[in-house]
Design a protein around this motif. Structure first.
Motif, mmCIF file in Angstrom:
data_model
loop_
_atom_site.group_PDB
_atom_site.id
_atom_site.type_symbol
_atom_site.label_atom_id
_atom_site.label_comp_id
_atom_site.label_asym_id
_atom_site.label_seq_id
_atom_site.Cartn_x
_atom_site.Cartn_y
_atom_site.Cartn_z
ATOM 1 N N PHE A 1 0.851 -1.186 0.000
ATOM 2 C CA PHE A 1 0.000 0.000 0.000
ATOM 3 C C PHE A 1 0.887 1.236 0.000
ATOM 4 N N ASP A 2 0.302 2.376 -0.372
ATOM 5 C CA ASP A 2 1.066 3.624 -0.333
ATOM 6 C C ASP A 2 0.398 4.625 0.611
ATOM 7 N N HIS A 3 0.963 5.832 0.685
ATOM 8 C CA HIS A 3 0.498 6.860 1.613
ATOM 9 C C HIS A 3 -0.881 7.422 1.262
ATOM 10 N N ARG A 4 -1.414 7.052 0.107
ATOM 11 C CA ARG A 4 -2.730 7.533 -0.318
ATOM 12 C C ARG A 4 -3.831 6.514 -0.063
ATOM 13 N N GLY A 5 -3.438 5.306 0.366
ATOM 14 C CA GLY A 5 -4.427 4.252 0.546
ATOM 15 C C GLY A 5 -4.618 3.403 -0.695
ATOM 16 N N HIS A 6 -3.777 3.581 -1.694
ATOM 17 C CA HIS A 6 -3.835 2.710 -2.865
ATOM 18 C C HIS A 6 -3.172 1.390 -2.481
ATOM 19 N N ARG A 7 -3.795 0.285 -2.893
ATOM 20 C CA ARG A 7 -3.297 -1.018 -2.483
ATOM 21 C C ARG A 7 -2.898 -1.855 -3.684
ATOM 22 N N ILE A 8 -2.055 -2.799 -3.420
ATOM 23 C CA ILE A 8 -1.751 -3.850 -4.383
ATOM 24 C C ILE A 8 -2.193 -5.141 -3.713
ATOM 25 N N GLY A 9 -3.091 -5.853 -4.367
ATOM 26 C CA GLY A 9 -3.533 -7.139 -3.854
ATOM 27 C C GLY A 9 -2.584 -8.226 -4.327
ATOM 28 N N TYR A 10 -3.113 -9.423 -4.400
ATOM 29 C CA TYR A 10 -2.268 -10.544 -4.817
ATOM 30 C C TYR A 10 -2.335 -10.789 -6.318
ATOM 31 N N GLY A 11 -3.102 -9.976 -7.026
ATOM 32 C CA GLY A 11 -3.087 -10.034 -8.477
ATOM 33 C C GLY A 11 -4.282 -10.692 -9.137
ATOM 34 N N ALA A 12 -5.160 -11.314 -8.356
ATOM 35 C CA ALA A 12 -6.314 -11.994 -8.958
ATOM 36 C C ALA A 12 -7.542 -11.093 -9.068
ATOM 37 N N GLY A 13 -7.577 -9.986 -8.325
ATOM 38 C CA GLY A 13 -8.688 -9.032 -8.423
ATOM 39 C C GLY A 13 -9.954 -9.431 -7.679
ATOM 40 N N TYR A 14 -9.883 -10.446 -6.828
ATOM 41 C CA TYR A 14 -11.079 -10.897 -6.110
ATOM 42 C C TYR A 14 -11.749 -9.769 -5.328
ATOM 43 N N TYR A 15 -10.952 -9.041 -4.553
ATOM 44 C CA TYR A 15 -11.534 -8.000 -3.708
ATOM 45 C C TYR A 15 -12.034 -6.821 -4.520
ATOM 46 N N ASP A 16 -11.311 -6.422 -5.571
ATOM 47 C CA ASP A 16 -11.787 -5.328 -6.422
ATOM 48 C C ASP A 16 -13.172 -5.654 -6.961
ATOM 49 N N ARG A 17 -13.359 -6.873 -7.442
ATOM 50 C CA ARG A 17 -14.659 -7.268 -7.996
ATOM 51 C C ARG A 17 -15.724 -7.389 -6.910
ATOM 52 N N ALA A 18 -15.369 -7.943 -5.750
ATOM 53 C CA ALA A 18 -16.338 -8.092 -4.656
ATOM 54 C C ALA A 18 -16.810 -6.725 -4.166
ATOM 55 N N ILE A 19 -15.882 -5.776 -4.034
ATOM 56 C CA ILE A 19 -16.246 -4.426 -3.595
ATOM 57 C C ILE A 19 -17.117 -3.756 -4.655
ATOM 58 N N ALA A 20 -16.753 -3.895 -5.926
ATOM 59 C CA ALA A 20 -17.556 -3.311 -7.012
ATOM 60 C C ALA A 20 -18.970 -3.884 -7.014
ATOM 61 N N LYS A 21 -19.108 -5.165 -6.726
ATOM 62 C CA LYS A 21 -20.425 -5.802 -6.682
ATOM 63 C C LYS A 21 -21.276 -5.211 -5.553
ATOM 64 N N LEU A 22 -20.668 -4.993 -4.390
ATOM 65 C CA LEU A 22 -21.400 -4.380 -3.278
ATOM 66 C C LEU A 22 -21.807 -2.951 -3.616
ATOM 67 N N VAL A 23 -20.901 -2.189 -4.219
ATOM 68 C CA VAL A 23 -21.207 -0.811 -4.604
ATOM 69 C C VAL A 23 -22.338 -0.785 -5.635
ATOM 70 N N ALA A 24 -22.334 -1.733 -6.578
ATOM 71 C CA ALA A 24 -23.399 -1.813 -7.584
ATOM 72 C C ALA A 24 -24.756 -2.099 -6.949
ATOM 73 N N LYS A 25 -24.748 -2.736 -5.766
ATOM 74 C CA LYS A 25 -25.982 -3.000 -5.030
ATOM 75 C C LYS A 25 -26.406 -1.805 -4.172
ATOM 76 N N GLY A 26 -25.659 -0.705 -4.286
ATOM 77 C CA GLY A 26 -25.978 0.494 -3.523
ATOM 78 C C GLY A 26 -25.361 0.539 -2.134
ATOM 79 N N GLN A 27 -24.413 -0.339 -1.866
ATOM 80 C CA GLN A 27 -23.779 -0.381 -0.554
ATOM 81 C C GLN A 27 -22.426 0.324 -0.598
#
Length: 194
Positions: free
Chosen positions: A126-152
């Motif tokens: 992670f950096d000082h802005r809160g940008h993260r590097i995951g493990y490269g598969a994108g699981y969390y990016d997609r899971a978070i996007a799915k929750l946001v798409a549901k209005g959460q």
């Protein structure tokens, strides 16, 4: 010039090497101490909080998950459904965990599927802005996007050791910024919104 993906791969490799070099006993002590952050996170009783089963040299968030549960949170863990998707399933003491691959465990199909309001997010760097590097598969990016798409709008808290901080994570359009990172130094809050 290297692409953002190539730079992330290099930053991930270096940050994970630093994390792997930490003394195992020290990692355990710090993981236990980080459980005191439950008071800073302080979810209302009944709030669904996703944690994760630690793999390799990750911070062990099980003590923190237990502390959050003692404060009334409902805890869930990610379950890997396929090569692109995770869902969050209730963690119940009487239910056995199953192998999810990647050296991690999660609740089986009989566990209730939940949408977390607070997510403890594993990361490689992670950096000082809160940008993260995951493990490269994108699981969390997609899971978070799915929750946001549901209005959460789940509260996102990255989990790492200080040694995983890098100078700058290259920006990519699909990246999710993590507004808070918990390390052994405490809970850091960034100005960058979700």
């Amino acid at each position: 010039m290297p692409s953002p993906k190539d730079l992330k791969r290099e930053l991930r490799r270096d940050a994970l090497a630093r994390r792997d070099a930490l003394e195992p006993a020290w990692r355990i002590e710090q993981s236990l101490a980080m459980a005191s952050a439950a008071d800073s996170i302080a979810p209302a009783p009944g709030t669904v909080v996703s944690g994760f089963w630690p793999m390799r040299s990750e911070v062990d968030v099980r003590p923190l998950m237990s502390a959050l549960e003692e404060n009334g949170a409902r805890v869930c863990l990610p379950a890997i459904l396929d090569r692109t998707t995770i869902e969050f399933r209730a963690l119940m003491q009487e239910s056995a965990l199953i192998d999810m691959g990647f050296g991690t465990l999660g609740p089986g199909e009989d566990a209730e599927t939940l949408d977390p309001s607070i997510m403890l997010v594993p990361l490689a760097a992670f950096d000082h802005r809160g940008h993260r590097i995951g493990y490269g598969a994108g699981y969390y990016d997609r899971a978070i996007a799915k929750l946001v798409a549901k209005g959460q709008s789940p509260r996102l808290i990255g989990i790492a050791f200080d040694c995983q901080q890098v100078t700058l994570v290259p920006d990519e359009p699909h990246d999710v910024v993590i507004p808070e990172i918990l390390t052994e130094s405490g809970l850091r809050r960034f100005l960058t919104p979700l």
